[in-house]
Write an enzyme that holds these catalytic residues in place. Structure first.
Site, PDB file in Angstrom:
ATOM      1  N   ASP A 245       0.909  -1.434  -0.024  1.00  0.00           N
ATOM      2  CA  ASP A 245       0.091   0.093   0.029  1.00  0.00           C
ATOM      3  C   ASP A 245       0.827   1.212  -0.008  1.00  0.00           C
ATOM      4  OD1 ASP A 245      -2.537   1.462   0.379  1.00  0.00           O
ATOM      5  OD2 ASP A 245      -1.911   1.543   2.574  1.00  0.00           O
ATOM      6  N   GLY A 297      -9.101   9.302  -6.245  1.00  0.00           N
ATOM      7  CA  GLY A 297      -9.868   8.896  -4.922  1.00  0.00           C
ATOM      8  C   GLY A 297     -11.013  10.070  -4.480  1.00  0.00           C
ATOM      9  N   CYS A 300      -8.949  12.234  -2.105  1.00  0.00           N
ATOM     10  CA  CYS A 300      -7.452  12.461  -2.568  1.00  0.00           C
ATOM     11  C   CYS A 300      -7.191  14.031  -3.155  1.00  0.00           C
ATOM     12  CB  CYS A 300      -7.175  11.767  -3.858  1.00  0.00           C
ATOM     13  SG  CYS A 300      -7.295   9.862  -3.686  1.00  0.00           S
ATOM     14  N   GLY A 334     -10.208   3.744  -6.993  1.00  0.00           N
ATOM     15  CA  GLY A 334     -10.351   5.079  -6.804  1.00  0.00           C
ATOM     16  C   GLY A 334     -11.116   5.834  -7.895  1.00  0.00           C
ATOM     17  N   GLY A 335     -11.946   6.845  -7.390  1.00  0.00           N
ATOM     18  CA  GLY A 335     -12.841   7.533  -8.215  1.00  0.00           C
ATOM     19  C   GLY A 335     -14.203   7.056  -8.773  1.00  0.00           C
ATOM     20  N   TYR A 380     -15.449   9.435   6.695  1.00  0.00           N
ATOM     21  CA  TYR A 380     -14.671   8.857   5.656  1.00  0.00           C
ATOM     22  C   TYR A 380     -13.400   9.802   5.458  1.00  0.00           C
ATOM     23  CZ  TYR A 380     -13.201   6.929   1.181  1.00  0.00           C
ATOM     24  OH  TYR A 380     -12.644   6.458   0.322  1.00  0.00           O
ATOM     25  N   GLY A 382      -9.316  10.403   3.758  1.00  0.00           N
ATOM     26  CA  GLY A 382      -8.080   9.797   3.286  1.00  0.00           C
ATOM     27  C   GLY A 382      -6.939   9.090   4.058  1.00  0.00           C
ATOM     28  N   ARG A 394       2.304   5.563   4.123  1.00  0.00           N
ATOM     29  CA  ARG A 394       1.852   5.564   2.670  1.00  0.00           C
ATOM     30  C   ARG A 394       2.233   6.795   1.923  1.00  0.00           C
ATOM     31  NH1 ARG A 394      -2.406   3.596  -0.799  1.00  0.00           N
ATOM     32  NH2 ARG A 394      -3.240   5.575  -2.217  1.00  0.00           N
ATOM     33  N   GLU A 406      -2.038  14.773   1.836  1.00  0.00           N
ATOM     34  CA  GLU A 406      -2.554  14.526   0.169  1.00  0.00           C
ATOM     35  C   GLU A 406      -4.074  13.913   0.411  1.00  0.00           C
ATOM     36  OE1 GLU A 406       0.373  12.673  -2.419  1.00  0.00           O
ATOM     37  OE2 GLU A 406       1.801  13.638  -1.317  1.00  0.00           O
ATOM     38  N   SER A 461     -26.994  12.924 -19.235  1.00  0.00           N
ATOM     39  CA  SER A 461     -26.756  11.815 -18.958  1.00  0.00           C
ATOM     40  C   SER A 461     -27.335  11.608 -17.161  1.00  0.00           C
ATOM     41  CB  SER A 461     -25.422  11.257 -18.684  1.00  0.00           C
ATOM     42  OG  SER A 461     -24.703  11.033 -19.826  1.00  0.00           O
TER      43      SER A 461
HETATM   44  P1  XMP Z   1     -12.641   6.565  -3.458  1.00  0.00           P
HETATM   45  O1  XMP Z   1     -12.735   7.338  -4.876  1.00  0.00           O
HETATM   46  O2  XMP Z   1     -13.344   5.150  -3.603  1.00  0.00           O
HETATM   47  O3  XMP Z   1     -10.995   6.177  -3.596  1.00  0.00           O
HETATM   48  O4  XMP Z   1     -12.903   7.077  -2.364  1.00  0.00           O
HETATM   49  C1  XMP Z   1     -10.242   5.401  -2.704  1.00  0.00           C
HETATM   50  C2  XMP Z   1      -8.943   5.219  -2.994  1.00  0.00           C
HETATM   51  O5  XMP Z   1      -8.342   6.275  -2.654  1.00  0.00           O
HETATM   52  C3  XMP Z   1      -6.995   6.212  -2.362  1.00  0.00           C
HETATM   53  N1  XMP Z   1      -6.281   6.984  -1.316  1.00  0.00           N
HETATM   54  C4  XMP Z   1      -6.138   8.385  -1.092  1.00  0.00           C
HETATM   55  N2  XMP Z   1      -5.634   8.698  -2.176  1.00  0.00           N
HETATM   56  N3  XMP Z   1      -4.790  10.636  -0.835  1.00  0.00           N
HETATM   57  C5  XMP Z   1      -4.826  10.234  -1.995  1.00  0.00           C
HETATM   58  O6  XMP Z   1      -4.209  10.887  -3.037  1.00  0.00           O
HETATM   59  C6  XMP Z   1      -5.366  10.158   0.503  1.00  0.00           C
HETATM   60  O7  XMP Z   1      -5.470  10.334   1.461  1.00  0.00           O
HETATM   61  C7  XMP Z   1      -5.826   8.706   0.014  1.00  0.00           C
HETATM   62  N4  XMP Z   1      -6.657   7.760   0.935  1.00  0.00           N
HETATM   63  C8  XMP Z   1      -6.867   6.838   0.050  1.00  0.00           C
HETATM   64  C9  XMP Z   1      -6.646   4.638  -2.003  1.00  0.00           C
HETATM   65  O8  XMP Z   1      -6.028   4.283  -3.383  1.00  0.00           O
HETATM   66  C10 XMP Z   1      -8.257   4.238  -1.885  1.00  0.00           C
HETATM   67  O9  XMP Z   1      -8.359   3.111  -2.318  1.00  0.00           O
END
Ligand code: XMP
Length: 478
Positions: A245, A297, A300, A334-335, A380, A382, A394, A406, A461
């Site tokens: 990770d 993400g 992110c 992510g995303g 939720y 990051g 990380r 980040e 859409s």
């Molecule tokens: P979603 O869009 O599903 O994305 O919320 C989850 C993924 O985001 C990544 N992740 C991060 N990326 N800063 C980042 O740039 C962060 O603080 C962070 N935390 C998680 C990670 O890959 C996760 O699975």
């Protein structure tokens, strides 16, 4: 110079395209969502929960595996705690319960009674030198003096089965003999474990569950890129996948360490995150899976803070094109905001998608519940947000006192159970595959065609010209 630096490159993400409908003979109920998460681990649905401390712990991992996906335990906890979680998940609906409470023939009835109460079991095998002598159930000791010995009250003609018994055989044996617990022994009459009717009935409910060869649920766990000790301990506890990770896995020190970790474990090793073909090229000779996504993400801020990243659909497609040549599965991480994004990720070449946001609001996530203006939310954040940094490496800033985050911290609406969320997501994906005429994930990857769209098309859409009054389960209103 700038032209060369740009090199004609264009980055697209989910909102930039639609999948074209195509001639189809496939009905959604004929579709298989079976896929590979890594070289040796297959799933029944292409969905994985992210190793984030507001997404995947014990409960999420169990629900994901029971539904046919997999959970990856986060690593913002001690090695001991993470290993314990793997242990608990592996035991959660195992067929043969190997760590069973047992007693010896010289134990008193009162001791056995207290064991039954404290461990909440209704029958205890009686062993001498690990050989099965009998079993004491609540029926055997009802109204019996506590000072009597197990050997005096136990049932001696024990109905048992051998280790290779199947679920159906065990069920039949228990059903025919009207017993609830079936001891398992080897050829030397040595006690191996116990099968219970309750466990069999529980397992029957989860027809899509993914299990290891011993029938235990599959689970993965995240580790830091240099944490060999954690990798070895998780591996010893039979974790199925270890996920490196790391925010930037195309770092030669990370790669060197990951190779060493791979040489020291038997579990599959997934490496990430990456977003280019060059990074994939440096990983495919040893990684069992590639985790793709730099900055897509929902929490992110990497792309904003550093200016670095690759729009996610382009990243998935670029890495997948290369990884397919080496037979290495790709995880689109992510995303993902809607089930349609899952369809687009798979159509671009991904084998599975990793979700943070879409699962963080479920009751199985470890996030805190918060009520805002009468509506329920769950926290939720990051893994690169201020609240987490310092706890994990990380973002390579561990041990520092000031951080450059980040990621951000917030809340997402409560969404009910993982099972319900996955039902909507897989339902949307199956419909997409029906539109494309793809009966399985491989044909979706092969057959799907994209069309680039405009901002006006995106507006078209989404629902428009309506004040939505009833929230749909797959279209949340914020
Ligand atoms: P979603 O869009 O599903 O994305 O919320 C989850 C993924 O985001 C990544 N992740 C991060 N990326 N800063 C980042 O740039 C962060 O603080 C962070 N935390 C998680 C990670 O890959 C996760 O699975």
């Amino acid at each position: 110079m700038f032209k060369e630096k740009l090199n004609g490159m264009e980055g697209l993400t989910f909102n930039d395209v639609l999948i074209l409908p195509a001639r189809s003979e496939v009905e959604p109920n004929q579709i298989s969502l079976n896929t590979r998460f890594s070289k040796n681990i297959s799933l029944n649905i292409p969905i994985v929960s992210s190793p984030m401390d507001t997404v995947t712990e014990f409960k999420m991992a169990i629900s994901m595996a029971r539904s046919g996906g997999i959970g990856i335990l986060h690593r913002n906890m001690s090695i001991e705690k993470q290993v314990k979680m793997v242990y608990a998940i592996k035991r959660s609906d195992e067929f043969i319960i190997r760590k069973t409470i047992t007693a010896s023939p010289d134990d008193s009835v009162s001791h056995i009674l207290s064991l039954m109460r404290s461990e909440n079991v209704s029958g205890i095998p009686i062993l001498k030198d690990n050989k099965l002598l009998g079993i004491v159930s609540t029926r055997d000791i009802r109204g019996i003096s506590g000072s009597k010995l197990a050997s005096e009250v136990m049932t001696k003609d024990v109905i048992a089965a051998k280790e290779n018994v199947t679920v159906d055989e065990a069920f039949k044996k228990m059903y025919d003999s009207k017993i609830e617990r079936l001891p398992i022994i080897n050829d030397k009459n040595e006690f191996i474990g116990m099968v219970t009717m309750h466990n069999i009935m529980e397992r029957e409910k989860y027809t899509d569950a993914v299990r290891d060869i011993e029938g235990r649920l599959l689970v993965g766990a995240a580790i830091g890129p240099y944490d060999l000790e954690r990798a070895k301990k998780l591996d010893a506890e039979s974790v199925d996948i270890i996920v490196i990770d790391c925010a930037h896995a195309h770092n030669m020190n990370v790669i060197k360490s990951a190779k060493n970790i791979k040489d020291n474990i038997s579990a599959d090793l997934v490496v990430g995150n990456i977003a280019t073909a060059e990074a994939a090229e440096d990983l495919v000779d040893f990684a069992d899976g590639l985790r793709v996504g730099i900055g897509p993400g929902s929490i992110c801020t990497t792309r904003i803070v550093t200016g670095v990243g690759v729009p996610q659909l382009t990243a998935i497609a670029t890495v997948s094109d290369l990884a397919k040549r080496y037979n290495v599965p790709v995880i689109a991480d992510g995303g993902i905001r809607f089930s349609g994004d899952i369809a687009k990720a798979i159509a671009a070449g991904a084998d599975t998608v990793m979700l943070g946001n879409l699962l963080a609001g479920t009751k199985e996530s470890p996030g805190r519940e918060v009520t805002i203006k009468g509506r329920l939310y769950k926290s939720y954040r990051g893994m690169g947000s201020l609240g987490v940094m310092g706890g994990t490496d990380r973002y390579s800033q561990v041990g520092q006192t000031k951080f450059v985050p980040e990621g951000v911290e917030g809340v997402v609406p409560f969404k009910g159970s993982v099972e319900d969320v996955l039902f909507q997501l897989t339902g949307g994906l199956k419909s997409a595959m029906g539109y494309v005429g793809a009966k399985d994930i491989e044909s979706m990857q092969r057959k799907a065609r994209f069309m680039k769209i405009t901002n006006n098309s995106i507006l078209e859409s989404h629902p428009h010209d309506i004040l939505i009054t009833d929230e749909a389960p797959n279209y949340p209103l914020y």
